[in-house]
Structures are given as C-alpha cells and as structure tokens.
Design a protein around this motif. Sequence first.
Motif, mmCIF file in Angstrom:
data_model
loop_
_atom_site.group_PDB
_atom_site.id
_atom_site.type_symbol
_atom_site.label_atom_id
_atom_site.label_comp_id
_atom_site.label_asym_id
_atom_site.label_seq_id
_atom_site.Cartn_x
_atom_site.Cartn_y
_atom_site.Cartn_z
ATOM 1 N N TYR A 178 36.957 9.958 -21.370
ATOM 2 C CA TYR A 178 36.875 9.607 -19.954
ATOM 3 C C TYR A 178 35.569 10.112 -19.359
ATOM 4 O O TYR A 178 34.913 9.449 -18.572
ATOM 5 C CB TYR A 178 38.052 10.205 -19.181
ATOM 6 N N VAL A 181 32.687 7.997 -20.602
ATOM 7 C CA VAL A 181 32.650 6.721 -19.881
ATOM 8 C C VAL A 181 31.981 6.930 -18.525
ATOM 9 O O VAL A 181 31.101 6.172 -18.120
ATOM 10 C CB VAL A 181 34.074 6.151 -19.704
ATOM 11 N N ARG A 289 50.240 5.145 -9.869
ATOM 12 C CA ARG A 289 49.067 4.460 -9.371
ATOM 13 C C ARG A 289 47.891 4.587 -10.345
ATOM 14 O O ARG A 289 47.009 3.743 -10.390
ATOM 15 C CB ARG A 289 48.667 5.066 -8.025
ATOM 16 N N PHE A 290 47.900 5.661 -11.139
ATOM 17 C CA PHE A 290 46.733 5.917 -11.984
ATOM 18 C C PHE A 290 46.944 5.647 -13.459
ATOM 19 O O PHE A 290 46.232 6.155 -14.287
ATOM 20 C CB PHE A 290 46.243 7.359 -11.798
ATOM 21 N N SER A 291 47.996 4.867 -13.768
ATOM 22 C CA SER A 291 48.114 4.565 -15.199
ATOM 23 C C SER A 291 48.660 3.163 -15.405
ATOM 24 O O SER A 291 48.848 2.429 -14.487
ATOM 25 C CB SER A 291 48.989 5.590 -15.881
ATOM 26 N N GLN B 107 37.614 1.827 -24.052
ATOM 27 C CA GLN B 107 37.857 3.035 -23.262
ATOM 28 C C GLN B 107 38.058 2.713 -21.783
ATOM 29 O O GLN B 107 37.250 3.096 -20.940
ATOM 30 C CB GLN B 107 36.675 4.016 -23.387
ATOM 31 N N PRO B 108 39.146 2.030 -21.450
ATOM 32 C CA PRO B 108 39.387 1.801 -20.025
ATOM 33 C C PRO B 108 39.775 3.115 -19.354
ATOM 34 O O PRO B 108 40.412 3.963 -19.998
ATOM 35 C CB PRO B 108 40.555 0.817 -20.013
ATOM 36 N N LEU B 109 39.391 3.298 -18.119
ATOM 37 C CA LEU B 109 39.844 4.484 -17.391
ATOM 38 C C LEU B 109 41.249 4.187 -16.865
ATOM 39 O O LEU B 109 41.591 3.033 -16.608
ATOM 40 C CB LEU B 109 38.891 4.789 -16.230
ATOM 41 N N PRO B 110 42.067 5.207 -16.716
ATOM 42 C CA PRO B 110 43.452 4.978 -16.281
ATOM 43 C C PRO B 110 43.524 4.610 -14.801
ATOM 44 O O PRO B 110 43.918 5.418 -13.969
ATOM 45 C CB PRO B 110 44.136 6.316 -16.564
ATOM 46 N N ARG B 111 43.110 3.426 -14.495
ATOM 47 C CA ARG B 111 43.214 2.909 -13.125
ATOM 48 C C ARG B 111 43.168 1.398 -13.211
ATOM 49 O O ARG B 111 43.162 0.849 -14.304
ATOM 50 C CB ARG B 111 42.082 3.477 -12.267
ATOM 51 N N PHE B 119 33.691 1.260 -10.524
ATOM 52 C CA PHE B 119 33.388 2.689 -10.668
ATOM 53 C C PHE B 119 31.881 2.947 -10.646
ATOM 54 O O PHE B 119 31.378 3.761 -9.866
ATOM 55 C CB PHE B 119 34.003 3.210 -11.972
ATOM 56 N N SER B 156 46.995 -2.070 -13.869
ATOM 57 C CA SER B 156 46.332 -1.015 -14.636
ATOM 58 C C SER B 156 45.585 -1.601 -15.835
ATOM 59 O O SER B 156 46.104 -2.447 -16.552
ATOM 60 C CB SER B 156 47.372 -0.018 -15.126
ATOM 61 N N LEU B 158 45.082 -0.267 -18.504
ATOM 62 C CA LEU B 158 45.736 0.126 -19.758
ATOM 63 C C LEU B 158 46.759 -0.913 -20.204
ATOM 64 O O LEU B 158 47.209 -0.895 -21.343
ATOM 65 C CB LEU B 158 46.427 1.483 -19.591
ATOM 66 N N ARG B 172 32.540 -3.865 -17.353
ATOM 67 C CA ARG B 172 32.300 -2.660 -16.564
ATOM 68 C C ARG B 172 30.848 -2.209 -16.699
ATOM 69 O O ARG B 172 30.225 -1.780 -15.715
ATOM 70 C CB ARG B 172 33.249 -1.561 -17.032
#
Lengths: 291, 263
Positions: A178, A181, A289-291, B107-111, B119, B156, B158, B172
């Motif tokens: 993360y 990225v 919300r975040f996954s 590598q997606p971010l968890p959002r 981003f 998401s 993910l 991205r």
Amino acid sequence: MSTTSPSLGRMSPPLVAPRVTQIVAKTLLWAATALTVGVLVFIVAFVLRRGLPYVTGDFLTEAPRDMGRAGGILPMIVGTLYVTAVAVAVATPLGLGTAIYLTEYTRGGFLTRVVRFGAECLAGVPSIIFGLFGFVFFVITLGMGWSVLAGGLTLAFMILPTVIRTAEEAVKSVPPQYREVAYTLGASKWQAIVKVVLPSALPGILTGIILGIGRSLSETAAVIFTAGSSLKMPVSLFDPARTMSVHFYLLAREGISMPKAYATAAVLVLAILVINATAYGLMHRFMKRFS
Amino acid sequence: MIDAPYRGAEVGERTKIEVVDLSVRYGSSVVLRGVNLRIRERSIHAIIGPAGSGKTSLLRTLNLLAIEVDGARVDGAVTLDGKHLLLGEVPLAQLRRRVGMVFASPQPLPRSIYENLVFGPRLAGVRKRVDLDALVESSLRQAQLWDEVKDRLDVSALKLSGGQQQRLCIARALALQPEVLLLDEPCSGLDPISTLKIEEALTELSERITIVLVTNNTKQAARVGDRVAFFLLGEMVEDAPADRLFTAPSDPRTNDYLSGRFG
Ligand SMILES: Nc1ncnc2c1ncn2[C@@H]1O[C@H](COP(=O)(O)OP(=O)(O)OP(=O)(O)O)[C@@H](O)[C@H]1O
Ligand SMILES: [Mg+2]
C-alpha cells in the motif's frame, strides 16, 4: 502408543477413535466458551439486578445529597466522562505518534526495543502506583491539585501502553505494498502514512482506544488520588471530580448506601456496554467503506 | 519459434530515459552491473530475462523506489529528459507523477474504484469534481476498463477480478497523465483475454507515452515491444529492435535463452 516405526499401514490404531477425540475436543471448547460467557453474564446480571431498580430519571439527573445517601449521580457521570475524555484526548495523539514513529521511522533498532519494553512494563504497573505517581507529580509538584486535569493525565499515562501497542500492531499489519502504491502515485512518506496507512490501520487503532476508554471509565485507584472525591459538579479542568467508580467504592466501603452503590455500578456497566457497542458499530461501518 | 508479427521499427528516436553504467547493490550483493540502456520516447521497450536477472531492480531504480524503499546502493547515471535522477535533479513527487508504475501483482488500495483513480490527482492538487471525473473516465477508457466498471465506480476495487484490478492499476497510473509507464510483468497470472486487453491498451498508449515493459513472456515482448533488452545475471546482454533480437540475436546467450536452453 506403540514404538514401531510410523510407516503408513503398519501403525497401531489410535487408542481413541478420531471421531471421539473430535467430539471430546469440541465439547471441551464449547464448555470453556460457555463458562466465559456465563461468568460475564452472571456478573452483569448480578449488578444490574441489584442496581437497576434504583436507577430512575432523577438518579441520573440530580446531584447527590447527604453524602450520596439520597439524590442522584449527575456530577459523577459528568466527572467520569470528563476525566475519560481528557485521558483519551491526551493518550491518543501521544500513543499514535509514538506508534507511527516506532514503526515507520525507526528500523526496529535499539530505540524501538527500549520503548516497547518500557511500554510493556508500564502496562503491568498496578493502577494504584499510577495514582500515587499522579498524586505526587500532577497534584503536588505541578500544583494542579485534585482535578479533572490531574486525573485525566494520570489515566492517559496508564492507558498509553495499550494505545501504543495496539496502534503499532495495526500500523505494522498494513501491507507494505500500500505504501509503495502511494509512493508511485506521488505521495511523500508522510502523505502515504496519513492517506493510506492510517485509514487501513484505523480499526486496530480504535480497538486500543476503546480498551483505553473502558479502563478509564472503570478505574478507581488511579483517580481517587488525582481527581479527588468531591461531590460537586466539575466545571473547569481544574475542578476536582468524583468518578462513578470512586463513588461506588466510597458508598460501599463506608457503608453509606448499598442501593445507591449498586445503582451507580449499574449505570457504569451500562455506560461501558453502550460506549463499546457504539464504537464497534462505527468501526464496522468504517471498515465496510474501506474494503 | 516466434509466430507473432513484429511491430514496425520506425519508432521515435528521441531519448526519454538514459541509463549509463548503472550498478545496483543490496548490501554486498550486486544485482545490476554496468547497465547501459537508452529508452526512446513513445516506444515500448520490453525487458526480458530469467528470474533474478535484475529486471525488477532496474524498473524500481528508474523511479528511485529501489533507493527509497529497498535501501539499494545505486551508482552510474539515470536521466529523464536529460535531468539526472540520481543527483536529485527531479523532485521525487514530480518524478513519480511523470513516471508511473504498475506492479506484477495487482495492487488496488482498499477503497472504491473511483477513490483509487483520484488518489494521485488529488495529491497533485486536482480538486474540482468535474476535473477528477474527467480524469477517471479518460484513464479507464485508456486502460480498456471503462465499459466494465462505469456503472459501479463506487464499488470497492477489491471486488474486481484480477484482470480488472490490473487494468485499474494501469488506469490509476494513467490518471496522473504520466510521460513514462513502467510495468513489471503486468500480465503474470492473468488469463489470455485480460492479457490481450492490456497489450492492446499498451500498444495504443505507446503513441503518446513511453513504456518500459518487464515481461517473462517472450512472445509478449515480441508482440508489443519495439525494442527488447535481454538481461542475464545482472547484466544487460543485448538490446535491439524486436525483430532483430528475435530473428538474429547477436549474443549467443540471447539465443540460448530464446531457444529455452536456460532460464
Ligand atoms: N530488496 C531487496 N533486498 C535484497 N536483495 C534483493 C532485493 N530485491 C531484489 N533483490 C535481489 O536482486 C536480484 C535481482 O532481483 P530482481 O527482482 O530484480 O529480479 P527479476 O529479474 O525481477 O526477477 P523475476 O523475474 O523473478 O521477477 C535477486 O537476486 C534478488 O534476490
Ligand atoms: Mg521481477
């Protein structure tokens, strides 16, 4: 069991059939769980049964009279929340800052180990020692007197190790990818921490804070020496205050009024339940919300 | 041996990235030594070589991730449009925006999909919703993902399939409107259809941006590469136009690798 070589096919059959082992293990585990839950429910039910009948609207909204023999506990409710708020407001930034520094800015070196060891030791120190320290340092030396501030700061130091450890674990468990990225998208180290690492670590960080809130709400020894035991409503940070657990302790200890003592305990237990439930609810929504 | 048609060799001749006598070390182990490489603007430069030959290390040196994250020691020179990266002539954040990167595993971010895409632009100071929306759409279109996700940008990231996630990662990177795109085996672990979509996207993108594509799929290098460089044990063995490298390699080691004698 036999001592022959364990080559397949020639092993002697196990003394107990695997299915039986399975059933026994499952039963034992179930029993352990049931016992734990049972004890918990029993304690809560015990307190609520004795206390709830005396918890009335007036009890929650009135000041105590006659040393607490009559009246309510509004100043204690306010005092408890006040002291806890100060503790959390101080411990959260300090603990989070330390955790971030340790995980992100030091490479697991000597300093990290020293701080971690210190935090661990601190976590094992009995709360009455914190009370004594708070009394000598905040109340006397810094001249704060018995006050919300002195009590809150003492509690802050008491819960700090928990906050640091949980936050550290949470930050460490964020996948390193993360961060990479974030870097490849033009983030500085600090931006990567704030925008990517912390949101992912938030549930873990909040768990530590919730544990800290629980300990602060229910702490007695550390606050009786530092926040005092005044029955008056605390207004400023420098006013003395009596928390609910101190109130309960004094009512029961001095034999002032057992019904009022149990009623106070019931309110305290309910408050802890409500605050935990709310916090976990918020956390859950955030995680969705975040996954 | 190679059945895919080659892309034309008449690609831009202007140098975008130049690597001169580059060596990269992690502690005492030297993973790249004496590498010279010229990457031409608006071309696809494929990099092939067996595992551990230093391809990823090279890629991560081009955007200085190797130094910042892995703690690598780097000697030599790397220039982007003539500016020396190792001397810090391009600020780090600016470098990362101009030179995008896509990792081997998605590598997606968890959002949400949308939040993944904005981003980078947000960090770069793009604030207006219309601007962000426009960037999201155009980058998703360039990565050939728009039609599949346009109705669920709030979902998401993910939840996407692996192939979609990888295209999201490409989108991205593109949302920052980079000049260079570094891709590290972007199709490893993807199905042929997803691979094809990514290759199509890259070929189209190479008309505007410079692409460095590390791949352990020799056929892929042949399909999309304008030039191909072959790495072995930390050295660049050969760098030539794709058609030449695959039909008439000048170094016997290249020939050995291509005919499957090692690697
Ligand atoms: N962060 C690191 N620290 C130490 N050594 C590393 C690090 N990253 C890579 N290496 C070493 O550098 C050498 C080259 O690795 P690199 O990842 O660049 O190879 P590669 O060509 O990308 O291989 P692959 O095809 O398997 O991805 C390897 O021997 C590897 O062990
Ligand atoms: Mg690699």
